[in-house]
Motif scaffolding. Structure first.
Motif, PDB file in Angstrom:
ATOM      1  N   LYS A  57     -22.626  49.990  10.440  1.00 32.43           N
ATOM      2  CA  LYS A  57     -21.861  50.304   9.230  1.00 32.43           C
ATOM      3  C   LYS A  57     -21.201  49.055   8.632  1.00 32.43           C
ATOM      4  N   GLY A  58     -21.524  47.873   9.212  1.00 27.81           N
ATOM      5  CA  GLY A  58     -21.142  46.619   8.572  1.00 27.81           C
ATOM      6  C   GLY A  58     -19.825  46.025   9.016  1.00 27.81           C
ATOM      7  N   LEU A  59     -19.271  46.522  10.169  1.00 33.03           N
ATOM      8  CA  LEU A  59     -18.013  45.926  10.644  1.00 33.03           C
ATOM      9  C   LEU A  59     -18.225  44.488  11.100  1.00 33.03           C
ATOM     10  N   GLY A  60     -17.206  43.646  10.912  1.00 31.67           N
ATOM     11  CA  GLY A  60     -17.293  42.251  11.339  1.00 31.67           C
ATOM     12  C   GLY A  60     -17.397  42.172  12.861  1.00 31.67           C
ATOM     13  N   GLU A  61     -17.993  41.085  13.339  1.00 35.74           N
ATOM     14  CA  GLU A  61     -18.241  40.938  14.781  1.00 35.74           C
ATOM     15  C   GLU A  61     -16.929  40.899  15.575  1.00 35.74           C
ATOM     16  N   ARG A  62     -15.901  40.251  14.992  1.00 33.99           N
ATOM     17  CA  ARG A  62     -14.626  40.171  15.695  1.00 33.99           C
ATOM     18  C   ARG A  62     -14.025  41.560  15.898  1.00 33.99           C
ATOM     19  N   LEU A  63     -14.109  42.390  14.830  1.00 34.45           N
ATOM     20  CA  LEU A  63     -13.589  43.756  14.939  1.00 34.45           C
ATOM     21  C   LEU A  63     -14.368  44.558  15.974  1.00 34.45           C
ATOM     22  N   VAL A  64     -15.672  44.370  15.951  1.00 35.26           N
ATOM     23  CA  VAL A  64     -16.514  45.115  16.902  1.00 35.26           C
ATOM     24  C   VAL A  64     -16.148  44.721  18.333  1.00 35.26           C
ATOM     25  N   LEU A  65     -16.024  43.399  18.537  1.00 35.85           N
ATOM     26  CA  LEU A  65     -15.776  42.930  19.898  1.00 35.85           C
ATOM     27  C   LEU A  65     -14.394  43.325  20.391  1.00 35.85           C
ATOM     28  N   PHE A  66     -13.367  43.006  19.591  1.00 36.47           N
ATOM     29  CA  PHE A  66     -12.011  43.158  20.106  1.00 36.47           C
ATOM     30  C   PHE A  66     -11.408  44.539  19.885  1.00 36.47           C
ATOM     31  N   ARG A  67     -11.777  45.231  18.802  1.00 39.99           N
ATOM     32  CA  ARG A  67     -11.181  46.543  18.574  1.00 39.99           C
ATOM     33  C   ARG A  67     -11.974  47.637  19.271  1.00 39.99           C
ATOM     34  N   HIS A  68     -13.285  47.572  19.177  1.00 38.58           N
ATOM     35  CA  HIS A  68     -14.102  48.663  19.720  1.00 38.58           C
ATOM     36  C   HIS A  68     -14.562  48.393  21.147  1.00 38.58           C
ATOM     37  N   ALA A  69     -15.173  47.238  21.373  1.00 36.28           N
ATOM     38  CA  ALA A  69     -15.751  46.984  22.705  1.00 36.28           C
ATOM     39  C   ALA A  69     -14.661  46.700  23.751  1.00 36.28           C
ATOM     40  N   LEU A  70     -13.790  45.735  23.454  1.00 36.49           N
ATOM     41  CA  LEU A  70     -12.803  45.334  24.459  1.00 36.49           C
ATOM     42  C   LEU A  70     -11.863  46.487  24.818  1.00 36.49           C
ATOM     43  N   ARG A  71     -11.522  47.293  23.828  1.00 37.94           N
ATOM     44  CA  ARG A  71     -10.596  48.394  24.108  1.00 37.94           C
ATOM     45  C   ARG A  71     -11.237  49.413  25.047  1.00 37.94           C
ATOM     46  N   ASN A  72     -12.516  49.622  24.877  1.00 36.81           N
ATOM     47  CA  ASN A  72     -13.208  50.560  25.765  1.00 36.81           C
ATOM     48  C   ASN A  72     -13.484  49.958  27.139  1.00 36.81           C
ATOM     49  N   ALA A  73     -13.615  48.640  27.147  1.00 40.41           N
ATOM     50  CA  ALA A  73     -13.864  47.977  28.438  1.00 40.41           C
ATOM     51  C   ALA A  73     -12.562  47.690  29.181  1.00 40.41           C
ATOM     52  N   GLY A  74     -11.447  48.046  28.563  1.00 43.78           N
ATOM     53  CA  GLY A  74     -10.144  47.575  29.035  1.00 43.78           C
ATOM     54  C   GLY A  74      -9.625  48.203  30.309  1.00 43.78           C
ATOM     55  N   VAL A  75     -10.034  49.444  30.643  1.00 46.99           N
ATOM     56  CA  VAL A  75      -9.424  50.135  31.780  1.00 46.99           C
ATOM     57  C   VAL A  75      -9.620  49.367  33.094  1.00 46.99           C
ATOM     58  N   PRO A  76     -10.862  49.011  33.455  1.00 45.24           N
ATOM     59  CA  PRO A  76     -10.997  48.244  34.712  1.00 45.24           C
ATOM     60  C   PRO A  76     -10.331  46.867  34.632  1.00 45.24           C
ATOM     61  N   ILE A  77     -10.327  46.276  33.451  1.00 37.47           N
ATOM     62  CA  ILE A  77      -9.694  44.947  33.328  1.00 37.47           C
ATOM     63  C   ILE A  77      -8.195  45.066  33.571  1.00 37.47           C
ATOM     64  N   LEU A  78      -7.594  46.097  32.971  1.00 35.49           N
ATOM     65  CA  LEU A  78      -6.148  46.315  33.176  1.00 35.49           C
ATOM     66  C   LEU A  78      -5.824  46.533  34.653  1.00 35.49           C
ATOM     67  N   THR A  79      -6.696  47.273  35.339  1.00 38.48           N
ATOM     68  CA  THR A  79      -6.465  47.533  36.766  1.00 38.48           C
ATOM     69  C   THR A  79      -6.422  46.218  37.535  1.00 38.48           C
TER      70      THR A  79
END
Lengths: 313, 539
Positions: free
Chosen positions: A219-241
């Motif tokens: 849908k044309g989102l910028g790469e930074r938004l994709v990485l940090f808002r969508h991907a990193l937030r979903n990958a965050g649970v094990p990282i936070l642990t």
């Protein structure tokens, strides 16, 4: 959420009680008699006995345990057998350097490792990825004290940018405080940077394959938004642990870094206390550390709900 | 954003320049901030961390050194080991039984109150409880009486020749004078305060046990007029503040003095000494030429070392050079010495055995073991794993004993476990031990009366190992009573011979500690203990 919080706190009580009993018994069963140590070389058996009585070590073990527990529940952690100083005062003096060091190290860790992990995952297979993974292997493999000596040699002795050793509290000014934390925090964080960079990369790789990431890009989102808002937030649970338990590990396991940089923290205090058979100090620090683990684990669990809206308590 | 944009941004010269300038600026600011400190503060790294603040009940050397900072003694000991008046002058009655001490003018406690004879009497009584020399005086004391506001009398039941020597000795426990209410504290109870009458005041609210102890000059201290020498003479302080810092890592200590973070290292690790000797801003020197004696002690209570022939075999098996090479390494700082009083002292003698200084005689040791019918009972040697100056000796000695035919078991443990285990009088098979090692300053070894390893009264008052040797006790008593130097020398020689014959303990050699300091410090006082009076620091 509040109910969950209270339930978790209540569940920690039996854990702490069992731990307190175990620590108490293990110390009493280990070799070494504080009264003999305190009495010195020329003490007669009568003097040793008199010291043992004065310290309450002649009481049955269960009596000693209940006296200790009773005092502790009233906030009295006792007095050091060796220095005759209040245990609480000793811990308070040592807590600040250790917590400052651990916090600084965790800040370095997060600021360095998470972007590195994200970039490595984003550019999987590239030279950046290979570099990050190679550096993380070095971070895992080289002992902390070696890294400590290297950064001291380079930044303190050769370049003279930062002090070689020591700790100054914030009362001495922020410059003095921060300058003495940079090298030890960098050293302490090295292994955690390696660990969390790899963890972040692995989690990100999983998430980047998900359909919603493809959708976001489509849908044309910028790469930074994709990485940090969508991907990193979903990958965050094990990282936070890992970050959370890493912080607890730092507080309880900084003894090598504290020794190399001569920081008078909790790690050194417990080693000194164990070597001197200073029972009240050992017991208090172990309980404090255990309490910290319980508390941080609770905070980590609560933070899941913040990072991942699907998790609710 | 295109995929490579972020990396490209990081790689731009503008970004790199800005980051570099920011890093340099922050580092310079932080570096400047760290080097601001008072000019007359001396930061010293001592050999050990101060934890116990009672220098009389604790046998720790660092507690003794703390005592010399804040307390004073009636008699000092100069660098040549001669007693000199310090807090008091003395007179001895013609029959040698009454010692009258007169306190000098101007002695005050740190709270401003005057030092009185009552304080001295209570302190000497306390000293008599904890120190071997003090016990000797105490056993001969008929009374301790205040005569007036300045004078008190020590009346002995019978003459004791070495009273002044005992009162002046700096080890193991010096006769520190404390306020009466402090000196009256029971063993095991904390001292109520750290008020002394010495040249420094202890800053209690900055004390961190095991980390840092802080002292400030006691401005009301009235020093003697003589030049400082050992623990005698003037104790005038020329710096405002002294900080004792404990650094657990020796490499960190070396880095700290090289970078100017600290001013003084009490005991420089021998293996790292070259890192300081090459620095023109640092002086390294031996301030206590007598240094320390490293010794082995056997357990006299249980087999096999309850047999004098087997003790002698062990002595014959050992060679000092091997031990010293492993312990010190640098021959500039050690010498072989078979004297039980240490070498280079007034009465030192190596009579009785030369095998120790000539590499040992394992063949003679083996023959003696056969004669004694040694049945291969394991000999348990205790080795502390966490005290660098005591770790090599057991390993070297174990090898020498094995070579002579002993069955040796080396037990490694941390120091405090060893301290507890060495008090165990049971056989080694039941948790006891057969041989231990320790180091003592020669200043605490140099005569039969103060050398606690020569006490041979069995399990009652002897040091660990508990030798029982009535003849040795007779010699020690005669020495204490002797009134002439000739008598003392003759008796010292007899003690040496008896100690070698009985293997009361085994001297394994003498070594000196190296003190390092930055050149901003000057007039560092020589003597058996590290002192901070007399010292200047350049601004």
């Amino acid at each position: 959420m509040l109910g969950y919080f209270i339930r978790r706190l209540l569940a920690a009580i039996p854990v702490m009680l069992v731990l307190a009993l175990s620590v108490f018994l293990l110390l009493r069963l280990s070799p070494g008699d504080p009264a003999v140590i305190i009495a010195g070389d020329m003490a007669s058996p009568e003097q040793v006995a008199s010291i043992r009585t004065a310290l309450g070590l002649d009481q049955p073990i269960y009596t000693q345990f209940f006296i200790w527990m009773g005092n502790m529940l009233q906030g009295d952690f006792g007095t050091s057998l060796i220095s005759q100083t209040s245990v609480m005062t000793m811990i308070t003096q040592r807590l600040e350097p250790t917590v400052s060091l651990a916090l600084a190290a965790i800040v370095f860790t997060v600021l360095i490792s998470v972007p590195l992990g994200v970039i490595a995952a984003w550019r999987q297979g590239s030279w950046v990825d290979n570099l990050v993974m190679s550096v993380s292997v070095v971070g895992f493999s080289v002992p902390v004290f070696v890294i400590g000596y290297i950064v001291i040699q380079v930044f303190a002795i050769k370049l003279g940018w930062l002090p070689v050793q020591g700790y100054r509290s914030l009362d001495n000014g922020f410059g003095e405080f921060a300058s003495r934390l940079v090298l030890p925090a960098l050293t302490l964080s090295s292994v955690y940077i390696a660990l969390i960079a790899r963890m972040t990369r692995a989690s990100m790789l999983e998430v980047l394959k998900e359909d919603y990431i493809r959708t976001a890009r489509a849908k044309g989102l910028g790469e930074r938004l994709v990485l940090f808002r969508h991907a990193l937030r979903n990958a965050g649970v094990p990282i936070l642990t890992v970050i959370g338990t890493g912080f607890a590990l730092m507080v309880s396991g900084v003894v090598v870094t504290e020794s190399v940089f001569n920081i008078p923290g909790l790690g050194r205090l417990i080693i000194d206390a164990v070597l001197a058979r200073d029972y009240p100090v050992i017991q208090a620090i172990i309980l404090l550390t255990a309490g910290l683990y319980v508390f941080i684990n609770l905070l980590i669990d609560l933070s899941y709900a913040i990072t991942d809206p699907r998790i609710r308590y | 954003m295109p995929k490579k944009t972020m990396l490209k941004q990081l790689a731009t010269p503008r970004f790199q320049k800005t980051a570099l300038l920011a890093a340099l600026g922050m580092a310079s600011a932080l570096s400047f901030a760290t080097h601001v400190q008072a000019d007359t503060t001396v930061s010293a790294v001592m050999h050990s961390a101060l934890r116990s603040l009672d220098p009389v009940s604790s046998s720790a050397t660092i507690a003794r050194n703390h005592g010399y900072m804040i307390y004073d003694t009636l008699i000092g000991l100069d660098a040549d080991l001669n007693p000199q008046p310090q807090m008091a002058d003395w007179e001895v009655s013609e029959d040698g039984r009454i010692y009258t001490f007169t306190l000098r003018d101007g002695l005050t406690w740190h709270d401003g109150s005057p030092v009185t004879p009552a304080d001295c009497i209570a302190s000497l009584k306390r000293w008599g409880t904890f120190d071997a020399g003090g016990q000797l005086v105490s056993n001969h004391t008929e009374s301790l009486t205040a005569l007036d506001e300045k004078r008190f009398a020590l009346t002995l039941s019978s003459p004791l020749g070495d009273v002044i020597g005992l009162l002046s000795k700096p080890s193991a426990v010096p006769a520190f004078i404390m306020p009466e209410n402090v000196a009256s504290i029971e063993p095991g109870q904390p001292l109520p305060n750290q008020i002394g009458s010495g040249p420094f005041r202890f800053i209690a609210n900055e004390f961190q046990p095991g980390v840092k102890a802080v002292y400030e000059r006691f401005d009301a201290y009235q020093p003697r007029s003589e030049a400082p020498s050992g623990t005698a003479g003037s104790k005038e302080v020329f710096v405002d503040r002294v900080e004792w810092i404990h650094m657990p890592d020796v490499q960190t200590t070396i880095n700290a003095i090289n970078s100017g973070d600290i001013d003084y290292i009490e005991r420089t690790p021998f293996d790292l000494l070259p890192l300081l000797e090459g620095n023109p801003e640092i002086t390294t020197d031996v301030l206590d030429p007598l240094g320390m004696l490293t010794v082995a002690r056997m357990n006299f209570l249980n087999p096999p070392f309850n047999d004098v022939r087997i003790r002698r075999a062990a002595l014959l098996a050992m060679g000092q050079e091997d031990v010293l090479a492993a312990l010190v390494g640098d021959p500039r700082f050690y010498q072989t010495c078979a004297s039980v009083f240490g070498c280079n002292t007034a009465i030192s003698t190596e009579a009785g055995d030369e095998s120790l200084t000539s590499g040992g005689r394992p063949d003679e040791a083996r023959a003696l073991l056969e004669e004694a019918g040694y049945d291969q009972t394991p000999v348990v040697l205790l080795q502390p794993s966490d005290v660098a100056t005591l770790t090599p000796q057991p390993v070297v000695v174990a090898q020498a004993l094995r070579k002579a035919g002993f069955n040796v078991e080396l037990k490694q443990m941390d120091w405090q476990t060893l301290v507890s285990q060495r008090a165990n009088q049971s056989p080694s098979s039941e948790g006891g031990w057969d041989m231990i090692f320790t180091n003592f300053g020669v200043d605490s070894f140099w005569s039969p009366t103060i050398n606690m390893l020569l006490i041979a009264t069995g399990t009652q008052d002897s040091w660990f190992g508990w030798p029982s040797d009535p003849y040795m006790e007779e010699l020690r008593t005669e020495y204490a009573m002797a009134e002439s130097e000739e008598q003392r020398k003759a008796l010292a020689e007899a003690v040496q011979e008896q100690a070698m014959e009985q293997a009361t303990f085994i001297p394994l050699g003498q070594f000196q500690n190296v003190v390092s300091w930055r050149n901003e410090l000057s007039d560092v006082v020589e003597g058996p203990i590290p002192v901070f009076w007399g010292m200047h620091k350049a601004e």
